[in-house]
Design a protein around this motif. Structure first.
Motif, PDB file in Angstrom:
ATOM      1  N   CYS A   9       0.850  -1.195   0.000  1.00 34.06           N
ATOM      2  CA  CYS A   9       0.000   0.000   0.000  1.00 34.06           C
ATOM      3  C   CYS A   9       0.884   1.243   0.000  1.00 34.06           C
ATOM      4  O   CYS A   9       1.822   1.347   0.799  1.00 34.06           O
ATOM      5  N   PHE A  21      -8.937  -3.136  -4.773  1.00 33.97           N
ATOM      6  CA  PHE A  21      -9.072  -1.762  -5.250  1.00 33.97           C
ATOM      7  C   PHE A  21      -8.818  -0.755  -4.123  1.00 33.97           C
ATOM      8  O   PHE A  21      -8.496   0.390  -4.380  1.00 33.97           O
ATOM      9  N   TYR A  22      -8.973  -1.208  -2.892  1.00 33.31           N
ATOM     10  CA  TYR A  22      -8.713  -0.371  -1.725  1.00 33.31           C
ATOM     11  C   TYR A  22      -7.924  -1.183  -0.713  1.00 33.31           C
ATOM     12  O   TYR A  22      -8.121  -2.390  -0.583  1.00 33.31           O
ATOM     13  N   CYS A  23      -7.059  -0.523   0.027  1.00 33.19           N
ATOM     14  CA  CYS A  23      -6.297  -1.189   1.077  1.00 33.19           C
ATOM     15  C   CYS A  23      -7.262  -1.539   2.210  1.00 33.19           C
ATOM     16  O   CYS A  23      -7.974  -0.659   2.712  1.00 33.19           O
ATOM     17  N   THR A  28      -6.953   3.324   1.515  1.00 36.51           N
ATOM     18  CA  THR A  28      -6.390   4.071   0.392  1.00 36.51           C
ATOM     19  C   THR A  28      -6.685   3.333  -0.915  1.00 36.51           C
ATOM     20  O   THR A  28      -6.582   2.110  -0.987  1.00 36.51           O
ATOM     21  N   GLU A  29      -7.026   4.102  -1.944  1.00 38.62           N
ATOM     22  CA  GLU A  29      -7.312   3.517  -3.246  1.00 38.62           C
ATOM     23  C   GLU A  29      -6.063   2.856  -3.813  1.00 38.62           C
ATOM     24  O   GLU A  29      -4.967   3.398  -3.742  1.00 38.62           O
ATOM     25  N   ASN A  30      -6.228   1.668  -4.387  1.00 42.39           N
ATOM     26  CA  ASN A  30      -5.110   0.907  -4.916  1.00 42.39           C
ATOM     27  C   ASN A  30      -5.240   0.693  -6.424  1.00 42.39           C
ATOM     28  O   ASN A  30      -4.494  -0.061  -7.007  1.00 42.39           O
ATOM     29  N   ALA A  31      -6.187   1.347  -7.061  1.00 42.88           N
ATOM     30  CA  ALA A  31      -6.437   1.118  -8.479  1.00 42.88           C
ATOM     31  C   ALA A  31      -5.434   1.866  -9.348  1.00 42.88           C
ATOM     32  O   ALA A  31      -5.043   2.983  -9.051  1.00 42.88           O
ATOM     33  N   ASP A  35      -7.354   0.777 -14.408  1.00 44.27           N
ATOM     34  CA  ASP A  35      -8.428   0.168 -13.623  1.00 44.27           C
ATOM     35  C   ASP A  35      -9.531   1.180 -13.354  1.00 44.27           C
ATOM     36  O   ASP A  35     -10.716   0.842 -13.375  1.00 44.27           O
ATOM     37  N   LYS A  36      -9.170   2.416 -13.093  1.00 40.92           N
ATOM     38  CA  LYS A  36     -10.157   3.460 -12.817  1.00 40.92           C
ATOM     39  C   LYS A  36     -11.075   3.664 -14.012  1.00 40.92           C
ATOM     40  O   LYS A  36     -12.291   3.788 -13.851  1.00 40.92           O
ATOM     41  N   GLU A  40     -15.007   3.078 -13.906  1.00 45.60           N
ATOM     42  CA  GLU A  40     -15.930   4.160 -14.232  1.00 45.60           C
ATOM     43  C   GLU A  40     -16.891   3.728 -15.330  1.00 45.60           C
ATOM     44  O   GLU A  40     -18.084   4.037 -15.281  1.00 45.60           O
TER      45      GLU A  40
END
Length: 83
Positions: A9, A21-23, A28-31, A35-36, A40
C-alpha cells in the motif's frame, strides 16, 4: 501467496493483494489509472441500467394505479361503493 499477486500500500505500507481496489488496512485507493477507467465504465453502465429499471418499475406502478382508479370510478358510478 505468489509474490506476483502482492503489492505494498502506498499509504500505510502494508502488503495487500494487487487485485484489491482499496487497502483493507487504511482504505487508500489501490487502483491503477487503467483500472479506474474500467471501473468508471462499469459503474456508468450500472447507473444507466438502474435508471432504466427504476423507470420501468415506476411505469408499471403508474399503470396499476390507473387501473385501480378506473375500477374505483366504475364502482362509484354504479353506486357500489359503500360509504
Amino acid at each position: 501467496m505468489d509474490m506476483d499477486f502482492i503489492c505494498v500500500c502506498k499509504s500505510c505500507r502494508k502488503t495487500i493483494q494487487k487485485d484489491f481496489f482499496y487497502c483493507p488496512w487504511c482504505g487508500t485507493e489501490n487502483a491503477e489509472p487503467s483500472d479506474k477507467a474500467i471501473l468508471e465504465n462499469v459503474f456508468g453502465q450500472l447507473e444507466v441500467k438502474q435508471a432504466l429499471d427504476r423507470d420501468s418499475r415506476v411505469k408499471k406502478i403508474e399503470t396499476k394505479i390507473a387501473e385501480i382508479e378506473e375500477e374505483l370510478n366504475h364502482l362509484d358510478r354504479n353506486g357500489e361503493v359503500i360509504k
